[in-house]
Design an enzyme around this catalytic site. Structure first.
Site, short mmCIF file in Angstrom:
data_model
loop_
_atom_site.label_atom_id
_atom_site.label_comp_id
_atom_site.label_asym_id
_atom_site.label_seq_id
_atom_site.Cartn_x
_atom_site.Cartn_y
_atom_site.Cartn_z
N CYS A 136 109.00 15.67 9.77
CA CYS A 136 109.58 16.93 10.24
C CYS A 136 110.78 17.36 9.39
O CYS A 136 111.49 18.30 9.75
CB CYS A 136 110.00 16.82 11.70
SG CYS A 136 108.60 16.78 12.84
N GLY A 137 111.04 16.67 8.28
CA GLY A 137 112.07 17.15 7.37
C GLY A 137 113.40 16.40 7.43
O GLY A 137 114.40 16.86 6.88
N LYS A 138 113.42 15.25 8.08
CA LYS A 138 114.67 14.51 8.23
C LYS A 138 115.25 14.09 6.88
O LYS A 138 116.41 14.38 6.56
CB LYS A 138 114.39 13.28 9.09
CG LYS A 138 115.59 12.42 9.42
CD LYS A 138 115.10 11.22 10.24
CE LYS A 138 116.20 10.26 10.60
NZ LYS A 138 115.64 9.01 11.13
N ASN A 181 102.49 5.54 3.15
CA ASN A 181 103.76 5.00 3.67
C ASN A 181 104.45 4.09 2.63
O ASN A 181 105.31 3.30 2.97
CB ASN A 181 103.48 4.23 4.97
CG ASN A 181 104.75 3.96 5.77
OD1 ASN A 181 105.71 4.73 5.72
ND2 ASN A 181 104.75 2.85 6.51
N ALA A 182 104.04 4.21 1.37
CA ALA A 182 104.72 3.44 0.31
C ALA A 182 106.19 3.83 0.29
O ALA A 182 106.54 4.98 0.59
CB ALA A 182 104.08 3.75 -1.04
N ARG A 183 107.05 2.87 -0.07
CA ARG A 183 108.48 3.12 0.10
C ARG A 183 109.32 2.64 -1.08
O ARG A 183 108.85 1.88 -1.92
CB ARG A 183 108.96 2.46 1.40
CG ARG A 183 108.42 3.22 2.59
CD ARG A 183 108.87 2.69 3.91
NE ARG A 183 108.35 3.56 4.95
CZ ARG A 183 109.06 4.45 5.63
NH1 ARG A 183 110.35 4.61 5.41
NH2 ARG A 183 108.51 5.20 6.56
N ARG A 205 108.60 20.09 15.18
CA ARG A 205 107.60 20.72 14.32
C ARG A 205 106.63 21.46 15.22
O ARG A 205 105.88 20.85 15.99
CB ARG A 205 106.84 19.66 13.51
CG ARG A 205 105.64 20.23 12.75
CD ARG A 205 104.73 19.13 12.25
NE ARG A 205 105.19 18.58 10.99
CZ ARG A 205 104.80 19.02 9.79
NH1 ARG A 205 103.96 20.02 9.70
NH2 ARG A 205 105.26 18.45 8.71
C1 SPV Z 1 110.42 5.24 10.50
O1 SPV Z 1 109.20 5.13 10.60
O2 SPV Z 1 111.09 5.92 11.30
C2 SPV Z 1 111.13 4.56 9.40
C3 SPV Z 1 110.41 3.53 8.67
O3 SPV Z 1 112.27 4.82 9.18
S1 SPV Z 1 110.30 2.07 9.56
O4 SPV Z 1 111.28 1.15 9.03
O5 SPV Z 1 108.97 1.55 9.41
O6 SPV Z 1 110.60 2.33 10.95
MN MN Z 2 113.18 5.84 10.91
#
Ligand code: SPV
Ligand code: MN
Length: 624
Positions: free
Chosen positions: A272-274, A384-386, A418
């Site tokens: 949602c744009g955080k 969801n790669a980070r 959203r």
């Molecule tokens: C989220 O999903 O809100 C995150 C990633 O910030 S996790 O660490 O997987 O929660």
């Molecule tokens: Mn989070």
């Protein structure tokens, strides 16, 4: 034999001395108990020294959980193909008798503890256990919460060194007074790719009573990094009991006229744009995920729980995300997870530059068109790669705010939903309680094409916190409402919606319009501009936005655009109130009576306005 004697017998002398230096019998008991249960071959205790941190980084490479990339300081880590996200189904709150709580996944405490202790028995045989000390919040501050992490994953420990402030000295300083949180993690047996193997036995159990979280047979950060979402469950509960707020919020500085600094927190469900809001390049980032907010001398003071970012990498491109792009191409220490790697370079989906047709990714060796066991085509990187990086790497980080022992005064709190047709792009609540009920507690996000299932379905996600809630939602809302009584200078509450569309389905806003809304909110916090009163709160006046669009984005903002964006859509707003009220009455219960009164008043205002102006009300008609 007491705990300390056991530890002396069990640990190498050098490691034992580090533990002995912390005079805290509760800690010694905890360590003795779990070292005996987990039964590792070796135990390494991390102090706050550079040397110990380097040891952990080296071990992540040595054990093959991370590999070096071409740029110095950069490594890549993979989670199992089926261990790429938080496992909601197997994450459970342990409560006596397995008492049911709305929306939450609970399990009988005794039963859960028995199961998890069985799964963890001897699980670290042949492995090295890392004992790590960190703190949540800035050091030696009102926010500080110490925590101890046990893990056999050097990757998890390494991530925590990037994301959290070191806490060994804090444990030594606090000795027996430390009210510390405890995390026990084991990645379990690994396959040849060094990823968790027994995913059918993946469990994340949160023992609220003992403030301990257990996590086993998983590596993905959201399931394993104790101080992140696991601690979050525990701190939400502490906050509700103690009358402060532990929130799923970014913390940022918006720069006002004449060098004025105004701090905002923001809660948005995912997608949602955080992140993109928190990282606007000309404003200043303090945190992107978790905030503690406490009442102090009449003010709401906020701090980032963390000191780093575990951010989604998909879609990060040089044009839309210049700041993150720069960070990812700097020589700072970064862990890339579940990305595509070719010739030592990381690549990810939608990065705005050409991506190789083969390489290695979360599925192992990868080529374009490769399919997984379910017949789905595997993209270059997981969605969801980070990336894991310290905030110090950000050119626009506000370090003073990040480390301030009393936090920063929160001027505004933003809730970002959203929907295509209900909320205007930005509006301000009449007051704290109005904002808490009609904005925070009513937050929804529409499902997108990125997730399975029907698109456009609105998912209820109050304060964007539902995935992490650990107390009765009614109790949580009640604490929020009462927070205002503890302060004299309430932060203003705002709601934003970056995803509004017209009847034909066209977006009504551009990606960067949010930067203008931020500047408007900053002005409103200080009463610098007037606003239009509507049934759902205050909205901007056209002239103010016209000026801000020019100043901030160098763009002309037309009356037509404004009118379309800020039209009050009465039928949709009424439908939303019905939806939210039904959820609270039927599924939540136990919210204070004033909650329904506030919703009811909003409904009445909307009906009165409809009687006078019709279903769709132009903002110009209300600008009197
Ligand atoms: C989220 O999903 O809100 C995150 C990633 O910030 S996790 O660490 O997987 O929660
Ligand atoms: Mn989070």
């Amino acid at each position: 034999m007491n705990a300390l004697e056991y530890l002396e017998k069990r640990l190498e002398k050098e490691q034992f001395e580090k533990i002995k230096a912390i005079d805290n019998p509760k800690l010694h008991d905890f360590l003795a108990r779990y070292i005996e249960l987990l039964n590792p071959d070796r135990v390494f205790v991390c102090t706050d020294s550079e040397e110990d941190e380097l040891y952990v980084r080296w071990k992540a490479l040595y054990y093959g959980e991370e590999r070096l990339l071409e740029t110095p300081g950069h490594t890549v880590h993979y989670d199992s193909y089926y261990d790429q996200a938080r496992d909601k189904a197997n994450t459970k709150l342990l409560v006596p008798g397995g008492k049911k709580l709305p929306f939450l996944n609970t399990l009988d405490r005794e039963e859960g503890l028995r199961e998890i202790h069985e799964l963890m028995k001897d699980v670290m045989k042949g492995k090295e256990l890392f004992v790590c000390f960190f703190v949540l919040g800035p050091k030696e501050s009102v926010f500080t919460i110490p925590a101890v992490q046990l893990t056999d994953s050097a990757y998890v420990a390494h991530s925590e060194f990037i994301l959290y402030r070191k806490g060994y000295e804090e444990f030594k300083r606090l000795v027996r007074q430390a009210r510390f949180l405890k995390f026990v993690h084991s990645e379990g047996e690994l396959d040849e790719r060094k990823t968790s193997k027994n995913l059918d036995k993946r469990r994340i159990y949160i023992d609220l009573e003992d403030e301990t979280v257990y996590s086993v047979n998983t590596q993905y950060g959201g399931n394993t990094i104790g101080l992140k979402k696991l601690a979050f469950r525990l701190t939400i509960r502490r906050a509700v009991r103690e009358g402060w707020l532990s929130e799923h919020m970014f913390l940022m500085r918006v720069n006002g006229p004449n060098g004025r600094k105004t701090y905002f927190t923001g809660a948005y469900p995912s997608m949602c744009g955080k992140t993109s809001t928190a990282m606007i390049s000309w404003e200043n980032i303090v945190g992107d995920d978790l905030a503690f907010i406490v009442p102090m001398k009449g003010e709401a003071r906020g701090a980032n729980v963390e000191k780093g970012v575990f951010g989604i990498i998909q879609g990060v491109n040089p044009e839309d995300d210049p700041v993150i792009w720069k960070v990812l191409h700097s020589q700072h220490e970064i862990i890339f997870s579940n990305v595509l790697v070719k010739d030592g370079k990381p690549y990810w989906n939608d990065m705005g530059v050409p991506i190789p047709d083969e390489g290695e990714n979360h599925s192992g060796r990868w080529w374009r068109g490769k399919k997984d066991g379910e017949g789905n085509e595997i993209p270059p990187s997981h969605k969801n790669a980070r990336f894991t990086v310290s905030l110090e790497a950000f050119p626009n980080v506000d370090l003073e705010a990040l480390n301030a022992p009393c936090g920063v005064k929160i001027g505004g709190m933003i809730f970002g939903g959203r929907d295509k047709d209900t909320w205007p792009p930005v509006r301000e609540a009449f007051n704290w309680k109005h904002g808490v009920v009609t904005m925070g507690a009513a937050l929804e996000s529409e499902t997108t094409a990125a997730t399975l299932g029907k698109e456009g379905v609105r998912a209820f996600n109050p304060m964007a916190i539902l995935d992490f809630m650990s107390v009765h939602l009614g109790e949580y809302i009640d604490n929020y409402l009462k927070f205002a009584e503890k302060i004299t200078e309430e932060p203003k509450i705002f709601a934003v919606n970056y995803f509004l569309r017209d009847e034909k389905g066209n977006w009504l806003n551009h990606k960067l319009d949010k930067a203008v809304w931020l500047k408007w909110m900053e002005l409103r916090v200080h009463g610098d501009v007037e606003a239009i009163e509507t049934p759902i709160g205050y909205i901007p006046k056209y002239e103010d936005l016209k000026r801000l669009f020019r100043e901030v984005l160098g763009k002309e903002y037309s009356r037509e655009d404004y009118e379309k964006q800020f039209t009050i859509r009465v039928p949709e707003l009424l439908a939303k109130i019905e939806r939210i009220e039904r959820i609270y009455r039927e599924q939540v219960g136990e919210v204070p009576g004033e909650f329904y009164r506030i919703l009811g008043e909003e409904r009445q205002r909307l009906m009165d306005a409809r009687a006078r102006y019709g279903d769709y009300i132009s903002p110009f008609r209300l600008d009197v």
